[in-house]
Design an enzyme around this catalytic site. Structure first.
Site, PDB file in Angstrom:
ATOM      1  N   ASP A   1       0.816  -1.207   0.000  1.00 43.37           N
ATOM      2  CA  ASP A   1       0.000   0.000   0.000  1.00 43.37           C
ATOM      3  C   ASP A   1       0.856   1.266   0.000  1.00 43.37           C
ATOM      4  OD1 ASP A   1      -2.380   1.292  -0.091  1.00 43.37           O
ATOM      5  OD2 ASP A   1      -2.994   0.827   1.953  1.00 43.37           O
TER       6      ASP A   1
ATOM      7  N   ASN B   1     -10.541  -3.167  -5.911  1.00 39.89           N
ATOM      8  CA  ASN B   1      -9.735  -2.204  -6.670  1.00 39.89           C
ATOM      9  C   ASN B   1     -10.322  -1.863  -8.046  1.00 39.89           C
ATOM     10  OD1 ASN B   1      -6.541  -3.357  -5.331  1.00 39.89           O
ATOM     11  ND2 ASN B   1      -7.733  -1.555  -4.765  1.00 39.89           N
TER      12      ASN B   1
HETATM   13  C1  IPE Z   1      -1.321   0.046  -3.521  1.00 41.62           C
HETATM   14  O1  IPE Z   1      -1.135   1.420  -3.546  1.00 41.62           O
HETATM   15  C2  IPE Z   1      -1.372  -0.568  -4.907  1.00 41.62           C
HETATM   16  C3  IPE Z   1      -2.651  -1.201  -5.280  1.00 41.62           C
HETATM   17  C4  IPE Z   1      -3.733  -1.283  -4.548  1.00 41.62           C
HETATM   18  C5  IPE Z   1      -2.719  -1.767  -6.617  1.00 41.62           C
HETATM   19  P1  IPE Z   1      -2.382   2.399  -3.567  1.00 41.62           P
HETATM   20  O2  IPE Z   1      -2.702   2.697  -4.978  1.00 41.62           O
HETATM   21  O3  IPE Z   1      -3.513   1.835  -2.765  1.00 41.62           O
HETATM   22  O4  IPE Z   1      -1.771   3.672  -2.867  1.00 41.62           O
HETATM   23  P2  IPE Z   1      -2.527   4.754  -1.976  1.00 41.62           P
HETATM   24  O5  IPE Z   1      -3.249   4.023  -0.881  1.00 41.62           O
HETATM   25  O6  IPE Z   1      -3.456   5.490  -2.889  1.00 41.62           O
HETATM   26  O7  IPE Z   1      -1.429   5.618  -1.454  1.00 41.62           O
HETATM   27 MG    MG Z   2      -4.183   2.168  -0.850  1.00 33.01          MG
END
Ligand code: IPE
Ligand code: MG
Length: 221
Positions: free
Chosen positions: A2, A50
């Site tokens: 994350d 996601n």
């Molecule tokens: C994690 O980083 C990657 C995935 C979920 C693919 P994020 O994209 O969730 O990063 P933040 O939480 O917005 O900083």
């Molecule tokens: Mg995230």
């Protein structure tokens, strides 16, 4: 893994730059784990939630997955790393599902570390899919059904429960990760964003884990 988005935003860059940087970290940590003799390493790449992100970001992440699988194949071969999957392959774009299937197939005889990609993965989704498989198999009649029996219908019943779950970017929640398997996992949380996470941080997590007292609900360690 994350914090990719925050890493990019902190540099006035677009979120996808963070994912690109996060991929580099993933490669470094897989190498470090393999060198350290870790047996199983699961990377939470993309959750069932996601898909709520923009089509651009989702497409970019899927492209990175494809790139990762292709670029790292020689590395897996050299290090006898086996690739596996947690999640619903049926819900992935067909080209990604095919790429993943091939990587799993090409590496299935390797006896080194197993890298499990959690891709289109959700803990609740995995449990619901397991129940569907269980019902389709006509199992559990007369209420004769144990936790061990249930486990058999999860995505990778042969893979042991995780000992340690590392969370980056300072979040204190499960985010639907390995809900069943992680029931007694130890958590280690760092404020560091995933792109900034290093081999040293990984080692620090393992060192702290070794000192944890695990009682599994009992009183003896
Ligand atoms: C994690 O980083 C990657 C995935 C979920 C693919 P994020 O994209 O969730 O990063 P933040 O939480 O917005 O900083
Ligand atoms: Mg995230």
């Amino acid at each position: 893994m994350d914090g990719n988005g925050r890493w990019a935003q902190g540099r006035n860059q677009i979120r996808t730059q963070g994912h690109l940087e996060g991929l580099k970290t993933a490669k470094r940590i897989v190498k470090a784990a393999s060198d350290l003799g870790v047996s199983f390493l699961t990377l939470y790449v993309f959750s069932t939630e996601n898909w709520k992100r923009t089509a651009e970001e989702v497409g970019f992440i899927m492209g990175l997955v494809r790139q990762y699988l292709r670029e790292e194949l020689n590395f897996y071969r050299e290090n006898r790393i086996r690739i596996r999957h947690y999640g619903d392959a049926g819900g992935l774009p067909s080209d990604i599902a095919e790429e993943l299937r091939e990587a799993c197939e090409d590496t299935r005889h390797f006896d080194g570390m197993q890298v499990i990609l959690a891709l289109n993965y959700g803990g609740r989704d995995e449990i619901v899919r397991a129940i569907r498989k269980l019902l389709a198999a006509g199992a559990g009649k007369n209420g004769e059904f144990s936790e061990e029996d249930f486990r058999h219908y999860l995505d990778n019943p042969d893979i042991p429960d995780p000992d340690l779950i590392i969370r980056t970017a300072g979040e204190f929640r499960t985010s639907n990760f390995l809900l069943w398997e992680g029931a007694y996992a130890e958590y280690w949380i760092t404020e560091k964003l995933w792109p900034d996470f290093t081999e040293e941080d990984f080692k620090a997590a393992l060192t702290q884990f070794r000192g944890r007292k695990r009682r599994y609900g009992g009183t003896k360690v």
